[in-house]
Scaffold this motif. Structure first.
Motif, mmCIF file in Angstrom:
data_model
loop_
_atom_site.group_PDB
_atom_site.id
_atom_site.type_symbol
_atom_site.label_atom_id
_atom_site.label_comp_id
_atom_site.label_asym_id
_atom_site.label_seq_id
_atom_site.Cartn_x
_atom_site.Cartn_y
_atom_site.Cartn_z
ATOM 1 N N UNK A 182 6.500 132.739 -46.621
ATOM 2 C CA UNK A 182 6.653 131.653 -45.664
ATOM 3 C C UNK A 182 5.439 130.746 -45.648
ATOM 4 N N UNK A 183 5.168 130.177 -44.476
ATOM 5 C CA UNK A 183 4.054 129.255 -44.306
ATOM 6 C C UNK A 183 3.501 129.411 -42.902
ATOM 7 N N UNK A 184 2.540 128.562 -42.553
ATOM 8 C CA UNK A 184 1.894 128.673 -41.250
ATOM 9 C C UNK A 184 2.883 128.475 -40.109
ATOM 10 N N UNK A 185 3.808 127.528 -40.260
ATOM 11 C CA UNK A 185 4.724 127.191 -39.177
ATOM 12 C C UNK A 185 6.058 127.912 -39.291
ATOM 13 N N UNK A 186 6.309 128.584 -40.391
ATOM 14 C CA UNK A 186 7.573 129.295 -40.562
ATOM 15 C C UNK A 186 7.309 130.547 -41.385
ATOM 16 N N UNK A 187 7.069 131.643 -40.698
ATOM 17 C CA UNK A 187 6.765 132.906 -41.364
ATOM 18 C C UNK A 187 7.671 133.989 -40.790
ATOM 19 N N UNK A 188 8.711 134.328 -41.528
ATOM 20 C CA UNK A 188 9.665 135.349 -41.100
ATOM 21 C C UNK A 188 9.889 136.309 -42.259
ATOM 22 N N UNK A 189 9.235 137.494 -42.252
ATOM 23 C CA UNK A 189 9.395 138.423 -43.378
ATOM 24 C C UNK A 189 10.824 138.898 -43.580
ATOM 25 N N UNK A 190 11.660 138.843 -42.531
ATOM 26 C CA UNK A 190 13.023 139.339 -42.666
ATOM 27 C C UNK A 190 13.867 138.475 -43.594
ATOM 28 N N UNK A 191 13.437 137.246 -43.890
ATOM 29 C CA UNK A 191 14.206 136.389 -44.785
ATOM 30 C C UNK A 191 14.230 136.943 -46.204
#
Length: 489
Positions: free
Chosen positions: A122-131
Protein backbone atom coordinates in the motif's frame (compact mmCIF):
# COMPACT_ATOMS: atom_id res chain seq x y z
CA UNK A 1 -0.08 -29.47 15.86
CA UNK A 2 -3.72 -30.10 14.95
CA UNK A 3 -4.72 -26.45 14.49
CA UNK A 4 -5.92 -25.33 11.08
CA UNK A 5 -5.81 -21.86 9.54
CA UNK A 6 -7.22 -20.52 6.30
CA UNK A 7 -4.72 -19.22 3.75
CA UNK A 8 -7.28 -16.81 2.33
CA UNK A 9 -7.42 -14.83 5.58
CA UNK A 10 -4.80 -13.01 7.62
CA UNK A 11 -3.68 -14.75 10.77
CA UNK A 12 -1.89 -13.21 13.74
CA UNK A 13 -0.81 -14.86 16.94
CA UNK A 14 2.21 -15.87 19.00
CA UNK A 15 5.26 -17.14 17.17
CA UNK A 16 8.86 -17.96 18.02
CA UNK A 17 12.04 -17.52 16.01
CA UNK A 18 14.78 -19.84 17.28
CA UNK A 19 18.53 -19.43 16.78
CA UNK A 20 20.71 -22.50 17.30
CA UNK A 21 24.45 -22.74 17.57
CA UNK A 22 26.08 -25.48 15.49
CA UNK A 23 29.71 -24.75 16.24
CA UNK A 24 32.33 -24.44 13.51
CA UNK A 25 31.29 -26.34 10.38
CA UNK A 26 34.42 -27.78 8.79
CA UNK A 27 35.09 -30.27 6.03
CA UNK A 28 37.68 -32.27 7.94
CA UNK A 29 35.66 -33.09 11.04
CA UNK A 30 32.28 -32.67 12.69
CA UNK A 31 31.67 -29.84 15.17
CA UNK A 32 33.14 -30.50 18.59
CA UNK A 33 30.04 -29.40 20.49
CA UNK A 34 26.45 -30.45 20.00
CA UNK A 35 23.78 -28.16 18.58
CA UNK A 36 22.32 -25.93 21.26
CA UNK A 37 19.62 -23.29 21.49
CA UNK A 38 21.22 -19.85 21.96
CA UNK A 39 18.26 -17.45 22.08
CA UNK A 40 14.77 -16.91 20.73
CA UNK A 41 12.71 -13.99 19.48
CA UNK A 42 8.99 -13.90 20.25
CA UNK A 43 6.56 -12.16 17.91
CA UNK A 44 2.82 -11.66 17.56
CA UNK A 45 2.63 -11.78 13.77
CA UNK A 46 1.44 -15.35 13.30
CA UNK A 47 3.12 -18.02 11.20
CA UNK A 48 6.44 -17.38 9.48
CA UNK A 49 6.15 -18.66 5.92
CA UNK A 50 9.62 -17.71 4.77
CA UNK A 51 12.77 -16.12 6.18
CA UNK A 52 15.86 -14.78 4.42
CA UNK A 53 19.18 -13.48 5.67
CA UNK A 54 20.77 -10.53 3.90
CA UNK A 55 23.28 -12.22 1.54
CA UNK A 56 26.27 -10.07 2.58
CA UNK A 57 27.34 -6.77 4.10
CA UNK A 58 25.29 -6.99 7.32
CA UNK A 59 27.67 -9.17 9.36
CA UNK A 60 30.01 -7.57 11.88
CA UNK A 61 32.93 -8.98 13.81
CA UNK A 62 31.87 -10.37 17.21
CA UNK A 63 34.41 -8.09 18.89
CA UNK A 64 33.25 -4.89 17.21
CA UNK A 65 33.14 -2.17 19.91
CA UNK A 66 29.67 -0.72 20.39
CA UNK A 67 28.35 1.72 22.93
CA UNK A 68 25.72 0.15 25.19
CA UNK A 69 23.01 -0.91 24.62
CA UNK A 70 24.20 -1.56 21.05
CA UNK A 71 25.62 -4.99 20.20
CA UNK A 72 27.68 -6.38 17.29
CA UNK A 73 25.42 -7.59 14.52
CA UNK A 74 25.18 -11.17 13.34
CA UNK A 75 23.02 -10.28 10.33
CA UNK A 76 19.78 -8.86 8.97
CA UNK A 77 16.87 -11.30 8.79
CA UNK A 78 13.60 -10.77 6.91
CA UNK A 79 10.46 -12.69 7.94
CA UNK A 80 7.36 -13.25 5.80
CA UNK A 81 4.44 -13.40 8.24
CA UNK A 82 0.86 -14.60 7.96
CA UNK A 83 -0.50 -11.19 9.00
CA UNK A 84 0.65 -9.79 5.65
CA UNK A 85 3.73 -7.98 6.96
CA UNK A 86 7.43 -8.45 6.32
CA UNK A 87 9.57 -7.84 9.40
CA UNK A 88 13.25 -6.97 9.30
CA UNK A 89 15.27 -7.93 12.39
CA UNK A 90 18.85 -7.06 13.25
CA UNK A 91 20.22 -10.06 15.15
CA UNK A 92 23.12 -9.67 17.60
CA UNK A 93 25.93 -12.16 18.09
CA UNK A 94 24.97 -14.67 20.82
CA UNK A 95 28.29 -14.19 22.65
CA UNK A 96 27.79 -10.43 22.90
CA UNK A 97 24.19 -10.88 23.99
CA UNK A 98 25.07 -13.35 26.75
CA UNK A 99 27.84 -11.07 28.01
CA UNK A 100 25.29 -8.29 28.67
CA UNK A 101 22.86 -10.51 30.55
CA UNK A 102 22.67 -10.35 34.34
CA UNK A 103 24.13 -13.37 36.16
CA UNK A 104 20.73 -14.54 37.41
CA UNK A 105 19.06 -14.40 33.96
CA UNK A 106 17.53 -17.55 32.51
CA UNK A 107 19.76 -19.04 29.81
CA UNK A 108 18.93 -19.45 27.03
CA UNK A 109 16.43 -16.59 26.96
CA UNK A 110 13.53 -15.60 24.75
CA UNK A 111 13.25 -11.89 23.98
CA UNK A 112 10.59 -9.55 22.74
CA UNK A 113 12.41 -7.17 20.40
CA UNK A 114 11.70 -4.28 18.09
CA UNK A 115 12.10 -4.88 14.39
CA UNK A 116 14.37 -2.59 12.41
CA UNK A 117 11.65 -2.03 9.84
CA UNK A 118 8.16 -3.21 8.99
CA UNK A 119 7.55 -3.63 5.28
CA UNK A 120 3.92 -3.24 4.24
CA UNK A 121 1.94 -3.08 1.03
CA UNK A 122 0.00 0.00 0.00
CA UNK A 123 1.00 3.59 0.68
CA UNK A 124 0.90 6.20 3.42
CA UNK A 125 -2.77 7.05 2.88
CA UNK A 126 -3.99 3.59 1.91
CA UNK A 127 -2.40 0.67 3.72
CA UNK A 128 -4.57 -2.43 4.09
CA UNK A 129 -2.64 -5.73 4.33
CA UNK A 130 -5.85 -7.72 3.85
CA UNK A 131 -5.98 -6.67 0.18
CA UNK A 132 -2.97 -8.84 -0.68
CA UNK A 133 -3.44 -11.51 1.99
CA UNK A 134 -0.66 -13.44 3.65
CA UNK A 135 2.97 -13.03 2.62
CA UNK A 136 4.15 -16.46 1.47
CA UNK A 137 7.59 -16.01 -0.11
CA UNK A 138 10.63 -13.74 -0.01
CA UNK A 139 13.64 -13.08 -2.23
CA UNK A 140 16.55 -10.80 -1.35
CA UNK A 141 18.39 -9.06 -4.16
CA UNK A 142 21.52 -11.23 -4.67
CA UNK A 143 23.81 -8.50 -6.03
CA UNK A 144 25.35 -5.86 -3.82
CA UNK A 145 24.35 -3.73 -2.03
CA UNK A 146 21.22 -5.93 -1.56
CA UNK A 147 18.91 -2.96 -1.05
CA UNK A 148 15.88 -4.51 -2.78
CA UNK A 149 13.62 -7.10 -1.17
CA UNK A 150 10.82 -8.89 -3.04
CA UNK A 151 7.80 -10.67 -1.57
CA UNK A 152 5.01 -12.79 -3.01
CA UNK A 153 1.47 -12.63 -1.64
CA UNK A 154 -1.63 -14.79 -1.56
CA UNK A 155 -3.51 -12.75 -4.17
CA UNK A 156 -0.71 -13.18 -6.74
CA UNK A 157 0.95 -9.81 -6.15
CA UNK A 158 4.75 -9.43 -6.19
CA UNK A 159 5.97 -6.41 -4.20
CA UNK A 160 9.40 -4.73 -4.11
CA UNK A 161 10.84 -2.51 -1.38
CA UNK A 162 13.90 -0.27 -1.47
CA UNK A 163 15.45 -0.68 1.99
CA UNK A 164 17.76 2.34 1.61
CA UNK A 165 15.17 4.78 0.30
CA UNK A 166 15.08 8.30 1.72
CA UNK A 167 11.76 9.20 0.14
CA UNK A 168 9.28 10.53 2.73
CA UNK A 169 6.52 8.77 0.77
CA UNK A 170 8.10 5.34 1.21
CA UNK A 171 9.92 5.54 4.55
CA UNK A 172 8.29 6.67 7.80
CA UNK A 173 10.03 6.91 11.16
CA UNK A 174 7.82 5.57 13.95
CA UNK A 175 7.84 6.92 17.54
CA UNK A 176 9.42 3.71 18.89
CA UNK A 177 12.50 4.20 16.67
CA UNK A 178 11.63 1.61 14.04
CA UNK A 179 10.67 2.32 10.44
CA UNK A 180 7.75 1.53 8.20
CA UNK A 181 8.65 1.10 4.54
CA UNK A 182 6.22 1.08 1.61
CA UNK A 183 6.97 -0.50 -1.78
CA UNK A 184 8.25 1.33 -4.83
CA UNK A 185 7.02 -1.29 -7.32
CA UNK A 186 4.37 -3.99 -7.41
CA UNK A 187 2.56 -5.94 -10.11
CA UNK A 188 0.10 -8.81 -10.38
CA UNK A 189 2.27 -11.77 -11.34
CA UNK A 190 -0.20 -14.67 -10.91
CA UNK A 191 -3.91 -15.30 -10.67
CA UNK A 192 -3.43 -17.07 -7.33
CA UNK A 193 -0.87 -17.27 -4.52
CA UNK A 194 2.83 -16.73 -5.28
CA UNK A 195 4.48 -19.83 -3.85
CA UNK A 196 8.12 -19.07 -4.65
CA UNK A 197 10.37 -16.26 -5.89
CA UNK A 198 13.93 -16.60 -7.16
CA UNK A 199 16.18 -13.77 -8.27
CA UNK A 200 18.70 -14.34 -11.04
CA UNK A 201 22.12 -14.20 -9.37
CA UNK A 202 23.87 -13.14 -12.58
CA UNK A 203 21.61 -10.17 -13.36
CA UNK A 204 19.29 -8.58 -10.82
CA UNK A 205 16.93 -7.34 -13.54
CA UNK A 206 15.46 -10.84 -13.87
CA UNK A 207 13.32 -12.81 -11.43
CA UNK A 208 11.31 -16.03 -11.62
CA UNK A 209 8.02 -16.73 -9.85
CA UNK A 210 5.84 -19.79 -9.33
CA UNK A 211 2.17 -19.56 -8.39
CA UNK A 212 -0.77 -21.70 -7.43
CA UNK A 213 -2.20 -21.06 -10.91
CA UNK A 214 0.28 -23.76 -12.07
CA UNK A 215 2.39 -21.23 -13.98
CA UNK A 216 6.10 -20.48 -13.84
CA UNK A 217 6.96 -17.01 -15.12
CA UNK A 218 10.23 -15.26 -15.90
CA UNK A 219 10.18 -11.48 -15.51
CA UNK A 220 12.29 -8.55 -16.63
CA UNK A 221 11.78 -5.98 -13.87
CA UNK A 222 12.23 -3.16 -16.37
CA UNK A 223 9.12 -4.36 -18.25
CA UNK A 224 6.71 -6.00 -15.82
CA UNK A 225 3.62 -5.55 -17.97
CA UNK A 226 4.36 -8.90 -19.65
CA UNK A 227 6.53 -11.86 -18.60
CA UNK A 228 9.49 -12.95 -20.70
CA UNK A 229 8.20 -16.49 -20.63
CA UNK A 230 5.18 -18.16 -19.05
CA UNK A 231 5.05 -21.94 -18.68
CA UNK A 232 2.01 -23.81 -17.41
CA UNK A 233 2.92 -27.12 -15.82
CA UNK A 234 2.14 -28.97 -12.62
CA UNK A 235 1.60 -27.23 -9.28
CA UNK A 236 5.05 -25.92 -8.30
CA UNK A 237 6.09 -25.65 -4.66
CA UNK A 238 9.57 -24.09 -4.83
CA UNK A 239 12.20 -22.86 -7.28
CA UNK A 240 16.00 -22.86 -7.27
CA UNK A 241 18.04 -20.74 -9.69
CA UNK A 242 21.76 -21.53 -9.70
CA UNK A 243 24.22 -18.86 -10.94
CA UNK A 244 25.53 -20.54 -14.09
CA UNK A 245 22.20 -21.79 -15.45
CA UNK A 246 19.69 -20.22 -17.84
CA UNK A 247 16.68 -21.68 -16.06
CA UNK A 248 15.25 -22.84 -12.77
CA UNK A 249 14.93 -26.19 -11.04
CA UNK A 250 11.35 -26.80 -9.96
CA UNK A 251 9.88 -28.88 -7.13
CA UNK A 252 6.32 -29.99 -7.80
CA UNK A 253 3.20 -31.21 -6.10
CA UNK A 254 1.90 -34.55 -7.32
CA UNK A 255 -1.77 -33.51 -7.46
CA UNK A 256 -1.67 -32.42 -11.14
CA UNK A 257 1.29 -34.51 -12.28
CA UNK A 258 0.91 -37.13 -14.97
CA UNK A 259 1.81 -40.69 -14.08
CA UNK A 260 5.57 -41.09 -13.86
CA UNK A 261 6.34 -37.36 -14.31
CA UNK A 262 6.05 -36.14 -10.72
CA UNK A 263 9.31 -34.97 -9.21
CA UNK A 264 12.01 -32.41 -9.92
CA UNK A 265 12.42 -30.73 -13.31
CA UNK A 266 14.85 -28.23 -14.79
CA UNK A 267 13.06 -25.67 -16.98
CA UNK A 268 14.90 -23.38 -19.37
CA UNK A 269 13.93 -19.71 -19.23
CA UNK A 270 13.45 -19.67 -23.00
CA UNK A 271 16.86 -18.39 -24.06
CA UNK A 272 18.14 -21.76 -25.31
CA UNK A 273 14.75 -23.30 -26.03
CA UNK A 274 15.53 -26.74 -24.58
CA UNK A 275 12.78 -29.00 -23.33
CA UNK A 276 12.36 -29.60 -19.60
CA UNK A 277 14.96 -31.94 -18.11
CA UNK A 278 13.61 -34.56 -15.71
CA UNK A 279 16.11 -34.34 -12.85
CA UNK A 280 14.62 -36.87 -10.43
CA UNK A 281 11.29 -38.74 -10.24
CA UNK A 282 9.38 -38.65 -6.95
CA UNK A 283 6.21 -40.42 -5.90
CA UNK A 284 5.09 -37.88 -3.31
CA UNK A 285 4.93 -34.12 -3.24
CA UNK A 286 8.33 -32.40 -3.18
CA UNK A 287 7.80 -29.68 -0.59
CA UNK A 288 11.20 -28.02 -0.62
CA UNK A 289 14.16 -27.58 -2.94
CA UNK A 290 17.56 -25.98 -2.44
CA UNK A 291 20.53 -25.48 -4.74
CA UNK A 292 24.21 -25.10 -3.91
CA UNK A 293 25.97 -22.34 -5.84
CA UNK A 294 29.33 -24.02 -5.21
CA UNK A 295 28.47 -27.63 -6.08
CA UNK A 296 25.96 -27.30 -8.93
CA UNK A 297 23.78 -29.66 -6.91
CA UNK A 298 20.17 -29.52 -5.75
CA UNK A 299 18.63 -31.23 -2.72
CA UNK A 300 14.94 -31.96 -2.21
CA UNK A 301 12.70 -33.36 0.50
CA UNK A 302 9.29 -34.90 -0.10
CA UNK A 303 6.24 -36.13 1.74
CA UNK A 304 7.53 -39.71 1.90
CA UNK A 305 10.36 -38.64 4.23
CA UNK A 306 13.22 -39.08 1.77
CA UNK A 307 15.92 -36.45 1.26
CA UNK A 308 17.84 -36.79 -1.99
CA UNK A 309 20.45 -34.78 -3.88
CA UNK A 310 21.07 -34.57 -7.62
CA UNK A 311 24.06 -33.20 -9.52
CA UNK A 312 22.88 -31.08 -12.44
CA UNK A 313 24.57 -31.54 -15.83
CA UNK A 314 25.87 -28.71 -17.97
CA UNK A 315 22.65 -27.11 -19.20
CA UNK A 316 24.47 -25.03 -21.81
CA UNK A 317 24.22 -28.21 -23.89
CA UNK A 318 21.00 -29.94 -24.80
CA UNK A 319 20.12 -32.15 -21.78
CA UNK A 320 18.66 -34.77 -24.10
CA UNK A 321 22.22 -36.03 -24.52
CA UNK A 322 22.65 -36.76 -20.79
CA UNK A 323 23.26 -40.47 -20.27
CA UNK A 324 22.13 -42.47 -17.21
CA UNK A 325 20.66 -39.62 -15.14
CA UNK A 326 19.93 -42.13 -12.36
CA UNK A 327 23.64 -42.08 -11.50
CA UNK A 328 23.48 -38.32 -10.88
CA UNK A 329 21.16 -38.56 -7.87
CA UNK A 330 21.64 -40.24 -4.52
CA UNK A 331 19.75 -40.48 -1.20
CA UNK A 332 20.91 -38.65 1.91
CA UNK A 333 18.50 -40.22 4.39
CA UNK A 334 15.07 -41.83 4.58
CA UNK A 335 12.59 -41.38 7.44
CA UNK A 336 10.00 -44.13 8.01
CA UNK A 337 7.02 -44.07 10.34
CA UNK A 338 7.16 -47.28 12.38
CA UNK A 339 4.56 -48.64 14.84
CA UNK A 340 5.41 -49.70 18.36
CA UNK A 341 5.39 -53.47 18.73
CA UNK A 342 2.75 -53.34 21.46
CA UNK A 343 0.37 -51.18 19.40
CA UNK A 344 -2.53 -52.75 17.47
CA UNK A 345 -0.97 -51.71 14.17
CA UNK A 346 2.40 -53.17 15.10
CA UNK A 347 0.88 -56.61 15.48
CA UNK A 348 -0.32 -56.61 11.88
CA UNK A 349 2.83 -55.54 10.07
CA UNK A 350 6.45 -54.85 10.83
CA UNK A 351 6.87 -51.81 8.61
CA UNK A 352 4.73 -48.70 8.48
CA UNK A 353 6.50 -46.93 5.68
CA UNK A 354 4.69 -45.48 2.71
CA UNK A 355 5.20 -48.67 0.75
CA UNK A 356 3.78 -51.04 3.36
CA UNK A 357 0.68 -53.09 2.67
CA UNK A 358 -1.11 -51.87 5.80
CA UNK A 359 0.00 -48.28 6.43
CA UNK A 360 -0.86 -46.57 9.73
CA UNK A 361 -4.27 -44.92 10.01
CA UNK A 362 -3.56 -42.23 12.61
CA UNK A 363 -4.83 -38.88 11.35
CA UNK A 364 -3.95 -36.59 14.26
CA UNK A 365 -0.62 -35.72 15.79
CA UNK A 366 -1.54 -37.15 19.21
CA UNK A 367 -2.58 -40.50 17.74
CA UNK A 368 0.55 -40.71 15.62
CA UNK A 369 3.08 -40.03 18.38
CA UNK A 370 1.32 -42.36 20.82
CA UNK A 371 1.54 -45.40 18.55
CA UNK A 372 4.47 -44.73 16.21
CA UNK A 373 8.08 -43.60 16.10
CA UNK A 374 10.37 -42.32 13.35
CA UNK A 375 13.22 -44.44 12.03
CA UNK A 376 15.98 -42.49 10.23
CA UNK A 377 18.25 -44.40 7.85
CA UNK A 378 21.26 -42.32 6.79
CA UNK A 379 23.53 -42.89 3.81
CA UNK A 380 27.29 -42.96 4.28
CA UNK A 381 28.30 -39.85 2.32
CA UNK A 382 32.01 -39.89 3.16
CA UNK A 383 32.69 -41.55 -0.20
CA UNK A 384 30.72 -42.46 -3.32
CA UNK A 385 32.72 -45.63 -3.96
CA UNK A 386 30.30 -48.43 -4.86
CA UNK A 387 27.30 -46.18 -4.25
CA UNK A 388 25.20 -47.70 -7.04
CA UNK A 389 25.24 -51.09 -5.30
CA UNK A 390 24.57 -49.93 -1.76
CA UNK A 391 21.28 -50.64 -0.02
CA UNK A 392 20.14 -46.96 0.29
CA UNK A 393 20.66 -46.40 -3.44
CA UNK A 394 18.79 -49.58 -4.39
CA UNK A 395 15.97 -48.66 -2.00
CA UNK A 396 15.67 -45.20 -3.57
CA UNK A 397 15.51 -46.62 -7.09
CA UNK A 398 12.90 -49.17 -6.08
CA UNK A 399 10.83 -46.52 -4.31
CA UNK A 400 10.80 -44.34 -7.42
CA UNK A 401 8.95 -47.11 -9.25
CA UNK A 402 7.04 -49.30 -6.80
CA UNK A 403 6.37 -47.20 -3.69
CA UNK A 404 2.81 -46.30 -2.75
CA UNK A 405 1.49 -43.31 -0.84
CA UNK A 406 -1.07 -43.37 1.95
CA UNK A 407 -3.01 -40.11 2.04
CA UNK A 408 -5.33 -41.12 4.91
CA UNK A 409 -2.89 -40.40 7.74
CA UNK A 410 -0.69 -37.66 9.14
CA UNK A 411 2.64 -37.68 7.24
CA UNK A 412 4.83 -37.25 10.29
CA UNK A 413 7.93 -38.28 8.33
CA UNK A 414 7.44 -35.61 5.62
CA UNK A 415 10.31 -33.18 4.95
CA UNK A 416 9.10 -29.61 4.49
CA UNK A 417 12.25 -27.49 4.27
CA UNK A 418 15.74 -28.13 2.87
CA UNK A 419 18.63 -25.68 2.65
CA UNK A 420 22.26 -25.85 1.53
CA UNK A 421 24.74 -23.65 3.35
CA UNK A 422 25.39 -20.60 1.12
CA UNK A 423 28.86 -20.00 2.62
CA UNK A 424 32.01 -21.21 0.92
CA UNK A 425 33.57 -22.41 4.19
CA UNK A 426 30.66 -24.82 4.76
CA UNK A 427 29.34 -25.44 1.25
CA UNK A 428 28.99 -29.19 1.81
CA UNK A 429 26.59 -28.90 4.77
CA UNK A 430 22.87 -29.44 4.33
CA UNK A 431 20.04 -28.87 6.81
CA UNK A 432 16.49 -30.23 6.68
CA UNK A 433 13.35 -30.12 8.81
CA UNK A 434 9.93 -31.65 8.58
CA UNK A 435 6.48 -32.32 9.98
CA UNK A 436 7.89 -33.93 13.13
CA UNK A 437 9.60 -30.71 14.21
CA UNK A 438 13.04 -32.33 14.04
CA UNK A 439 15.86 -30.50 12.25
CA UNK A 440 18.79 -32.57 10.97
CA UNK A 441 22.10 -31.47 9.48
CA UNK A 442 24.30 -33.55 7.15
CA UNK A 443 27.68 -33.14 5.53
CA UNK A 444 28.15 -34.49 1.99
CA UNK A 445 31.85 -35.19 2.17
CA UNK A 446 31.89 -37.03 -1.15
CA UNK A 447 31.20 -33.80 -3.07
CA UNK A 448 34.21 -31.91 -1.69
CA UNK A 449 37.23 -31.48 -3.95
CA UNK A 450 40.80 -30.10 -3.87
CA UNK A 451 39.61 -27.13 -5.94
CA UNK A 452 37.03 -26.29 -3.29
CA UNK A 453 39.68 -26.54 -0.57
CA UNK A 454 41.94 -24.15 -2.47
CA UNK A 455 39.08 -21.68 -2.91
CA UNK A 456 38.43 -21.87 0.82
CA UNK A 457 42.04 -21.01 1.64
CA UNK A 458 41.97 -18.04 -0.75
CA UNK A 459 38.68 -16.84 0.72
CA UNK A 460 40.01 -17.11 4.28
CA UNK A 461 43.12 -15.12 3.37
CA UNK A 462 40.96 -12.45 1.75
CA UNK A 463 38.68 -12.38 4.80
CA UNK A 464 41.55 -11.90 7.25
CA UNK A 465 42.97 -9.12 5.09
CA UNK A 466 39.60 -7.36 4.91
CA UNK A 467 38.44 -7.67 8.53
CA UNK A 468 41.36 -6.47 10.58
CA UNK A 469 40.51 -5.54 14.18
CA UNK A 470 41.62 -1.95 13.58
CA UNK A 471 39.63 -1.44 10.39
CA UNK A 472 36.01 -0.26 10.56
CA UNK A 473 33.36 -2.78 9.58
CA UNK A 474 31.23 -2.24 6.54
CA UNK A 475 27.67 -1.27 7.38
CA UNK A 476 24.50 -2.24 5.59
CA UNK A 477 22.53 0.97 5.79
CA UNK A 478 20.71 0.16 9.03
CA UNK A 479 21.86 1.53 12.34
CA UNK A 480 22.64 -1.17 14.92
CA UNK A 481 20.32 0.56 17.40
CA UNK A 482 17.87 -2.21 16.48
CA UNK A 483 19.92 -4.52 18.70
CA UNK A 484 18.27 -3.00 21.76
CA UNK A 485 16.41 -5.81 23.50
CA UNK A 486 13.17 -5.30 25.33
CA UNK A 487 12.46 -7.09 28.62
CA UNK A 488 11.57 -10.76 28.39
CA UNK A 489 7.83 -11.40 27.89
Amino acid sequence: MNETHSLSQLHSGPGLLQLWGLGTLQHESCPGNRAHFVYGIASDHGCVWDLRFCPSGAWELPGTPRQAPLLPRLGLLALACSDGKVLLFSLPHPEALLAHQPPDAVKPSIYKVQSVATLQVGSMHMSDPSECGQCLSLAWMPTRPHYHLAAGYYNGMVVFWNLLTNSPLQRIQLPDGSMKVYPFQCFLAHDQAVRSLQWCKANSHFIASAGSDRKIKFWDLRRTYEPINSIKRFLSTELAWLPSYNGVTVAQDNCYASYGLCGIHYIDAGYLGYKAYFTAPRKGTVWSLSGSDWLGTIAAGDTSGELIAAILPDMALNPITVKRPVERRFPIYKADLMPYQDSPEGQDHSSASSGALNPPKARTYAETVNHHYLLFQDTDLSSFHGLLHREPMLRMQEGEVHSRLCLDRLPLEAIHKVRFSPNLDSYGWLISGGQSGLVRIHFIRGLTSPLGHRMQLESQAHFHAMFQPSSPTEGSGFCPTSHFLLPSP
